[in-house]
Design a protein around this motif. Structure first.
Motif, PDB file in Angstrom:
ATOM      1  N   TYR A   1       0.852  -1.190   0.000  1.00 27.01           N
ATOM      2  CA  TYR A   1       0.000   0.000   0.000  1.00 27.01           C
ATOM      3  C   TYR A   1       0.886   1.237   0.000  1.00 27.01           C
ATOM      4  O   TYR A   1       1.889   1.302   0.710  1.00 27.01           O
ATOM      5  N   ARG A   2       0.524   2.228  -0.797  1.00 25.73           N
ATOM      6  CA  ARG A   2       1.217   3.512  -0.804  1.00 25.73           C
ATOM      7  C   ARG A   2       0.176   4.626  -0.811  1.00 25.73           C
ATOM      8  O   ARG A   2      -0.839   4.543  -1.489  1.00 25.73           O
ATOM      9  N   ALA A   3       0.468   5.662  -0.064  1.00 25.69           N
ATOM     10  CA  ALA A   3      -0.352   6.872  -0.074  1.00 25.69           C
ATOM     11  C   ALA A   3       0.213   7.809  -1.148  1.00 25.69           C
ATOM     12  O   ALA A   3       1.363   7.656  -1.564  1.00 25.69           O
ATOM     13  N   PRO A   4      -0.563   8.780  -1.615  1.00 29.25           N
ATOM     14  CA  PRO A   4      -0.047   9.732  -2.613  1.00 29.25           C
ATOM     15  C   PRO A   4       1.249  10.430  -2.182  1.00 29.25           C
ATOM     16  O   PRO A   4       2.121  10.675  -3.012  1.00 29.25           O
ATOM     17  N   THR A   5       1.390  10.722  -0.898  1.00 31.18           N
ATOM     18  CA  THR A   5       2.623  11.340  -0.424  1.00 31.18           C
ATOM     19  C   THR A   5       3.811  10.410  -0.623  1.00 31.18           C
ATOM     20  O   THR A   5       4.889  10.847  -1.039  1.00 31.18           O
ATOM     21  N   GLN A   6       3.645   9.118  -0.340  1.00 26.25           N
ATOM     22  CA  GLN A   6       4.728   8.162  -0.533  1.00 26.25           C
ATOM     23  C   GLN A   6       5.083   8.025  -2.006  1.00 26.25           C
ATOM     24  O   GLN A   6       6.250   7.878  -2.350  1.00 26.25           O
ATOM     25  N   VAL A   7       4.092   8.081  -2.881  1.00 26.34           N
ATOM     26  CA  VAL A   7       4.355   8.002  -4.321  1.00 26.34           C
ATOM     27  C   VAL A   7       5.122   9.245  -4.770  1.00 26.34           C
ATOM     28  O   VAL A   7       6.054   9.157  -5.571  1.00 26.34           O
ATOM     29  N   ALA A   8       4.751  10.426  -4.256  1.00 29.29           N
ATOM     30  CA  ALA A   8       5.430  11.671  -4.632  1.00 29.29           C
ATOM     31  C   ALA A   8       6.862  11.702  -4.124  1.00 29.29           C
ATOM     32  O   ALA A   8       7.754  12.192  -4.811  1.00 29.29           O
ATOM     33  N   GLU A   9       7.093  11.168  -2.930  1.00 26.24           N
ATOM     34  CA  GLU A   9       8.435  11.177  -2.346  1.00 26.24           C
ATOM     35  C   GLU A   9       9.365  10.179  -3.017  1.00 26.24           C
ATOM     36  O   GLU A   9      10.548  10.445  -3.192  1.00 26.24           O
ATOM     37  N   GLN A  10       8.851   9.009  -3.342  1.00 28.84           N
ATOM     38  CA  GLN A  10       9.670   7.984  -3.987  1.00 28.84           C
ATOM     39  C   GLN A  10       8.825   7.255  -5.021  1.00 28.84           C
ATOM     40  O   GLN A  10       7.991   6.422  -4.685  1.00 28.84           O
ATOM     41  N   MET A  11       9.051   7.601  -6.278  1.00 25.81           N
ATOM     42  CA  MET A  11       8.282   7.020  -7.379  1.00 25.81           C
ATOM     43  C   MET A  11       8.578   5.523  -7.474  1.00 25.81           C
ATOM     44  O   MET A  11       9.731   5.111  -7.513  1.00 25.81           O
ATOM     45  N   PRO A  12       7.531   4.674  -7.465  1.00 31.47           N
ATOM     46  CA  PRO A  12       7.742   3.237  -7.595  1.00 31.47           C
ATOM     47  C   PRO A  12       8.266   2.879  -8.989  1.00 31.47           C
ATOM     48  O   PRO A  12       8.094   3.647  -9.939  1.00 31.47           O
ATOM     49  N   ALA A  13       8.852   1.710  -9.101  1.00 30.43           N
ATOM     50  CA  ALA A  13       9.332   1.221 -10.390  1.00 30.43           C
ATOM     51  C   ALA A  13       8.142   1.049 -11.330  1.00 30.43           C
ATOM     52  O   ALA A  13       7.041   0.723 -10.885  1.00 30.43           O
ATOM     53  N   PRO A  14       8.334   1.256 -12.637  1.00 34.83           N
ATOM     54  CA  PRO A  14       7.209   1.162 -13.585  1.00 34.83           C
ATOM     55  C   PRO A  14       6.534  -0.214 -13.612  1.00 34.83           C
ATOM     56  O   PRO A  14       5.350  -0.307 -13.899  1.00 34.83           O
ATOM     57  N   ASP A  15       7.266  -1.263 -13.293  1.00 37.54           N
ATOM     58  CA  ASP A  15       6.679  -2.605 -13.345  1.00 37.54           C
ATOM     59  C   ASP A  15       6.152  -3.075 -11.996  1.00 37.54           C
ATOM     60  O   ASP A  15       5.649  -4.183 -11.879  1.00 37.54           O
ATOM     61  N   GLU A  16       6.228  -2.218 -10.966  1.00 40.15           N
ATOM     62  CA  GLU A  16       5.774  -2.595  -9.627  1.00 40.15           C
ATOM     63  C   GLU A  16       4.264  -2.416  -9.485  1.00 40.15           C
ATOM     64  O   GLU A  16       3.727  -1.341  -9.710  1.00 40.15           O
ATOM     65  N   VAL A  17       3.578  -3.492  -9.121  1.00 40.47           N
ATOM     66  CA  VAL A  17       2.140  -3.425  -8.851  1.00 40.47           C
ATOM     67  C   VAL A  17       1.967  -3.110  -7.367  1.00 40.47           C
ATOM     68  O   VAL A  17       2.567  -3.760  -6.521  1.00 40.47           O
ATOM     69  N   PHE A  18       1.169  -2.090  -7.060  1.00 40.90           N
ATOM     70  CA  PHE A  18       0.942  -1.706  -5.668  1.00 40.90           C
ATOM     71  C   PHE A  18      -0.471  -1.167  -5.523  1.00 40.90           C
ATOM     72  O   PHE A  18      -1.192  -1.000  -6.498  1.00 40.90           O
ATOM     73  N   ARG A  19      -0.856  -0.918  -4.277  1.00 39.36           N
ATOM     74  CA  ARG A  19      -2.183  -0.359  -3.988  1.00 39.36           C
ATOM     75  C   ARG A  19      -2.009   1.108  -3.620  1.00 39.36           C
ATOM     76  O   ARG A  19      -1.155   1.450  -2.812  1.00 39.36           O
ATOM     77  N   LEU A  20      -2.838   1.958  -4.222  1.00 41.74           N
ATOM     78  CA  LEU A  20      -2.828   3.388  -3.951  1.00 41.74           C
ATOM     79  C   LEU A  20      -4.162   3.752  -3.323  1.00 41.74           C
ATOM     80  O   LEU A  20      -5.215   3.338  -3.814  1.00 41.74           O
TER      81      LEU A  20
END
Length: 147
Positions: free
Chosen positions: A38-57
């Protein structure tokens, strides 16, 4: 006779160890695609996940951001109060999906846009997923509906 018992014990220990290693490898292989962090929008903004990483937002659907495109494509923005992430989803949204409400989507990033393969929404007017509540509390945007 003693060496035969000792040899048999060693064989059993080796067989049990091999079975344990094999079971661990099979479990790890089975979970390789099944674990979505699970990632929150703040976590996505701080550290962009890899393009092939499946996660929950997860977060709140921003007011005024819901746009229906051609066919079943829907675009909207998810926020936790501090940061926002644009989301694109092709499919049928849950009946209770609406602006200003909590949601969690499963998918991956394509550029700066989260492309969701699944969207989950609240199931009654008071429910919000725990992960969304935690990320909203961290940004100071959460208001308890029971207070």
């Amino acid at each position: 006779m003693k060496s035969l018992k000792k040899q048999r014990r060693i064989q059993i220990i080796v067989a049990a160890t091999l079975a344990l290693v094999l079971a661990s490898v099979l479990i790890g292989y089975g979970f390789r695609d099944g674990i979505n962090l699970y990632r929150a929008p703040t976590q996505v903004a701080e550290q962009m996940p890899a393009p092939d990483e499946v996660f929950r937002l997860g977060g709140l659907v921003e007011e005024g951001s819901l746009m229906r495109g051609a066919g079943e494509t829907i675009s909207f923005t998810v926020t936790d109060g501090a940061h926002s992430v644009p989301v694109r989803f092709t499919g049928v949204l849950p009946d209770l999906f609406e602006e200003g409400q909590g949601m969690i989507g499963t998918g991956r990033m394509e550029g700066d846009t989260f492309v969701a393969s699944e969207i989950l929404a609240k199931h009654d007017e008071n429910y919000m997923p725990k992960e969304v509540i935690d990320s909203l509390k961290a940004t100071g945007r959460y208001e308890d509906p029971n207070s």
